[in-house]
Design a protein around this motif. Structure first.
Motif, mmCIF file in Angstrom:
data_model
loop_
_atom_site.group_PDB
_atom_site.id
_atom_site.type_symbol
_atom_site.label_atom_id
_atom_site.label_comp_id
_atom_site.label_asym_id
_atom_site.label_seq_id
_atom_site.Cartn_x
_atom_site.Cartn_y
_atom_site.Cartn_z
ATOM 1 N N LYS A 198 0.595 -1.296 -0.387
ATOM 2 C CA LYS A 198 0.074 -0.024 0.004
ATOM 3 C C LYS A 198 0.671 0.829 0.057
ATOM 4 C CE LYS A 198 -3.406 -2.530 2.686
ATOM 5 N NZ LYS A 198 -3.867 -2.367 4.132
ATOM 6 N N THR A 252 3.271 6.912 4.297
ATOM 7 C CA THR A 252 2.683 8.224 4.218
ATOM 8 C C THR A 252 3.591 8.484 5.527
ATOM 9 O OG1 THR A 252 -0.306 7.043 3.942
ATOM 10 C CG2 THR A 252 0.398 9.228 4.838
ATOM 11 N N GLN A 295 2.562 10.755 0.103
ATOM 12 C CA GLN A 295 2.239 9.646 0.336
ATOM 13 C C GLN A 295 2.427 8.642 -1.387
ATOM 14 O OE1 GLN A 295 -3.189 9.237 0.664
ATOM 15 N NE2 GLN A 295 -1.709 8.142 2.405
ATOM 16 N N THR A 334 -12.412 12.070 9.432
ATOM 17 C CA THR A 334 -12.924 11.637 8.164
ATOM 18 C C THR A 334 -13.201 11.386 7.038
ATOM 19 O OG1 THR A 334 -14.846 12.603 8.646
ATOM 20 C CG2 THR A 334 -14.905 10.757 9.745
ATOM 21 N N LYS A 335 -12.348 12.951 6.689
ATOM 22 C CA LYS A 335 -12.753 13.510 5.280
ATOM 23 C C LYS A 335 -11.551 12.939 4.318
ATOM 24 C CE LYS A 335 -10.465 17.585 5.897
ATOM 25 N NZ LYS A 335 -11.319 19.187 5.729
ATOM 26 N N TYR A 336 -10.029 12.315 5.189
ATOM 27 C CA TYR A 336 -9.212 11.682 4.491
ATOM 28 C C TYR A 336 -8.847 10.094 4.876
ATOM 29 C CZ TYR A 336 -7.899 15.909 6.890
ATOM 30 O OH TYR A 336 -7.754 17.195 6.643
ATOM 31 N N ASN A 337 -8.196 9.300 3.922
ATOM 32 C CA ASN A 337 -7.931 8.684 3.959
ATOM 33 C C ASN A 337 -7.298 7.531 4.764
ATOM 34 O OD1 ASN A 337 -5.198 7.318 3.498
ATOM 35 N ND2 ASN A 337 -5.682 9.228 0.941
ATOM 36 N N LYS A 338 -7.865 6.101 5.146
ATOM 37 C CA LYS A 338 -7.074 5.704 5.937
ATOM 38 C C LYS A 338 -5.969 5.629 6.501
ATOM 39 C CE LYS A 338 -8.588 0.946 5.457
ATOM 40 N NZ LYS A 338 -8.801 -0.572 5.328
ATOM 41 N N LEU A 339 -5.154 5.464 5.542
ATOM 42 C CA LEU A 339 -3.744 5.418 5.535
ATOM 43 C C LEU A 339 -3.364 6.539 6.279
ATOM 44 C CD1 LEU A 339 -2.102 2.833 2.385
ATOM 45 C CD2 LEU A 339 -2.608 2.649 5.113
ATOM 46 N N LEU A 340 -3.664 7.912 5.334
ATOM 47 C CA LEU A 340 -3.365 8.929 6.064
ATOM 48 C C LEU A 340 -3.756 9.466 7.589
ATOM 49 C CD1 LEU A 340 -1.748 11.615 5.058
ATOM 50 C CD2 LEU A 340 -4.509 12.645 4.904
#
Length: 157
Positions: free
Chosen positions: A51, A54, A73, A101-107
């Motif tokens: 993946k 980050t 990333q 919540t507006k960011y991706n899981k890794l971020l």
């Protein structure tokens, strides 16, 4: 002849990878130094092989509020640091999953790691080194072999 060409190709690939990695570190250092000149910087990381890895830089003021945030990333050495919008003015100690919540899981994981790193340092602790993904595999294999040897010798945990 084929083996020699393969070795030469691998060596050239290694040199190119090293050079591009060096440029990426230089790019990171430029941004880190710029943020550091404005105040303290909390760094969060989330390494990965398959993946996107980050890295997050959060520049803090003397009230522990985020003034500037940047992230890198990607899965290649061509990843660049970009602005991370939406965290300005938030206190690092009060960040929650719901704020992210507006960011991706890794971020999100990297931001929460920066928060954890900040809290540990503030309390006088030291940061544990996150093993690279390859070291995680090596450690897992070592544990499997240790367990097998322990069972063969009649040792149980």
């Amino acid at each position: 002849m084929f083996i020699i060409m393969l070795i030469i190709l691998a060596a050239v690939g290694f040199v190119i990878q090293y050079g591009l990695g060096f440029l990426q570190i230089k790019h990171f250092t430029k941004h880190y130094t710029e943020l550091r000149s404005k105040g303290r910087v909390a760094i969060g990381r989330r390494p990965s092989i398959f993946k996107a890895g980050t890295l997050v830089l959060l520049q803090l003021n003397n009230k522990n509020e985020i003034e500037d945030a940047r992230y890198m990333q990607g899965v290649t050495v061509f990843s660049k640091i970009k602005k991370l919008k939406g965290l300005e003015g938030k206190k690092i100690k009060k960040l929650k999953d719901t704020d992210l919540t507006k960011y991706n899981k890794l971020l999100i994981k990297a931001i929460l790691d920066a928060q954890h790193t900040f809290n540990v340092i503030q309390n006088g602790g030291t940061i544990e080194k996150i093993p690279s993904p390859i070291m995680k595999v090596v450690n897992k294999v070592n544990r499997i072999f240790k367990n097998e040897r322990g069972l063969k010798n009649g040792l149980h945990r």
